[in-house]
Design an enzyme around this catalytic site. Structure first.
Site, PDB file in Angstrom:
ATOM      1  N   ASP A 232       0.862  -1.199   0.000  1.00 40.52           N
ATOM      2  CA  ASP A 232       0.000   0.000   0.000  1.00 40.52           C
ATOM      3  C   ASP A 232       0.892   1.240   0.000  1.00 40.52           C
ATOM      4  O   ASP A 232       2.099   1.136   0.178  1.00 40.52           O
ATOM      5  CB  ASP A 232      -0.884   0.016   1.254  1.00 40.52           C
ATOM      6  CG  ASP A 232      -0.042  -0.119   2.514  1.00 40.52           C
ATOM      7  OD1 ASP A 232       0.172  -1.261   2.963  1.00 40.52           O
ATOM      8  OD2 ASP A 232       0.454   0.911   3.036  1.00 40.52           O
ATOM      9  N   ASP A 234       0.599   3.668   2.309  1.00 42.00           N
ATOM     10  CA  ASP A 234       0.465   4.258   3.639  1.00 42.00           C
ATOM     11  C   ASP A 234      -0.513   5.445   3.582  1.00 42.00           C
ATOM     12  O   ASP A 234      -1.544   5.349   2.908  1.00 42.00           O
ATOM     13  CB  ASP A 234       1.851   4.629   4.198  1.00 42.00           C
ATOM     14  CG  ASP A 234       1.836   4.744   5.721  1.00 42.00           C
ATOM     15  OD1 ASP A 234       1.199   3.892   6.363  1.00 42.00           O
ATOM     16  OD2 ASP A 234       2.437   5.679   6.248  1.00 42.00           O
TER      17      ASP A 234
END
Ligand SMILES: CSC[C@H]1O[C@H](OP(=O)(O)O)[C@H](O)[C@@H]1O
Ligand SMILES: Nc1ncnc2[nH]cnc12
Length: 317
Positions: A232, A234
């Site tokens: 991802d 973040d």
């Protein structure tokens, strides 16, 4: 109907190589388990039973699921000391530790692999992070927190085995600078302001598990490298939704084959190098003379615990 084989609960040969599986990696598909060990250490029981498997040439490998086989341990609650002590007790010299990480850099895309060589510790001091204690004071060197030989081996050999649309491997060599892993406490993910702060510090990826695992491995004189899979972006990017567990798990699931491929390749490469002592022996003896506490002042109970890790270093008087 599946054929159930009973696994042994004892294993009496030294096991030199261990894999720690993180989020999404709870077993190693390619290796057929031959034993499942329930181990108790002076620091308690590990996160899960330790599975022993052999390569086709008979080399034993240990596998440990960091958060337990059903992922029931928060990153702050993982019994890191018991995990590393149990592996040390089996004879382990080298640990490859897998981890799901958030990316703090646009060019480190979800599903890319990252081999960090530096750490920024943002845990909050609530984890037991050393084997040493009052009455048995020692200090391990941690300037280079990962094993440089493992780091290089992964960079040299794992790039071409990664599959998928543009999936890359990021190392110090490809980035032209230190690759910095930020370890936060969790379990909530970072705020946008924190995520941006870590970027301003030079952080490249972020997780919740590298500290104290890597520190304890160093204290136990075990060569250790974390292999990170980006899942991802973040929370730093204002134009994107901040990280969710669905994103993490979705990318992990889609990329499991790459994790298995990397583990298998490294096991093949490491077997001869560990057997010959080329990798895994560089820390031997490093802790022997790093105890500051004078012999008469040493705490006997602490000394007995330390004997589990280093039976030959500090004789019990
Ligand atoms: C489920 S997202 C947060 C979780 O994922 C990482 O786990 P691991 O390092 O064990 O793969 C991260 O460190 C957090 O514990
Ligand atoms: N964004 C993130 N922060 C901390 N740990 C993570 N593990 C996976 N993604 C993460």
């Amino acid at each position: 109907m599946p054929i159930m084989t009973k696994l042994a609960h004892e294993f009496h040969e030294p096991v030199l190589l261990a894999i720690i599986g993180g989020t999404g990696l709870y077993s190693l598909a390619a290796l057929k388990p031959i034993a499942k060990l329930i181990i108790s250490t002076p620091w308690g029981e590990p996160s899960s039973p330790i599975t022993i498997a052999r390569t086709s040439s008979g080399f034993p490998i240990a596998f440990l699921a960091r958060h337990g086989p059903h992922h029931d341990l928060l990153p702050s609650d993982v019994p890191y000391r018991a995990n590393i002590a149990a592996l040390k007790g089996l004879g382990v010299k080298v640990i490859l530790a897998f981890s799901a990480v958030g990316s703090l850099r646009e060019h480190i895309k979800p599903r890319d692999f990252v081999v960090p060589n530096q750490i920024i510790d943002r845990t909050k001091g609530i984890r037991s992070s050393t084997f040493f204690c009052k009455g048995f004071v020692a200090h391990a060197g941690f300037g280079e927190p990962f094993d440089p030989k493992l780091n290089k081996l992964i960079g040299d050999h794992c790039r071409e085995i990664l599959q998928g649309d543009g999936v890359k491997l990021h190392t110090k060599e490809t980035e032209g600078k230190d690759v910095i892993l930020v370890c936060m406490e969790g379990p909530a993910f970072s705020t946008r302001a924190e995520s941006q702060l870590y970027r301003s510090w030079g952080g490249d990826v972020i997780n919740m598990s590298c500290i104290p695992e890597s520190k304890l491995a160093r204290e136990a004189e075990i060569a250790y490298q974390m292999i990170c899979m980006s899942t991802d972006y973040d929370s730093w990017n204002e134009s994107e939704e901040p990280v969710t567990v669905e994103q993490v798990v979705g990318n992990l699931k889609a990329n499991t084959d790459n994790a298995h491929r990397v583990a298998e390749k490294l096991i093949d490469l490491l077997e001869p190098k560990i057997k010959s002592g080329e990798i895994g022996g560089d820390l031997d003896g490093s802790m022997k003379f790093s105890v500051s506490t004078k012999k008469p002042a040493r705490d006997r109970r602490a000394a007995i615990k330390m004997h589990y890790l280093f039976p030959n270093y500090w004789p019990l008087e």
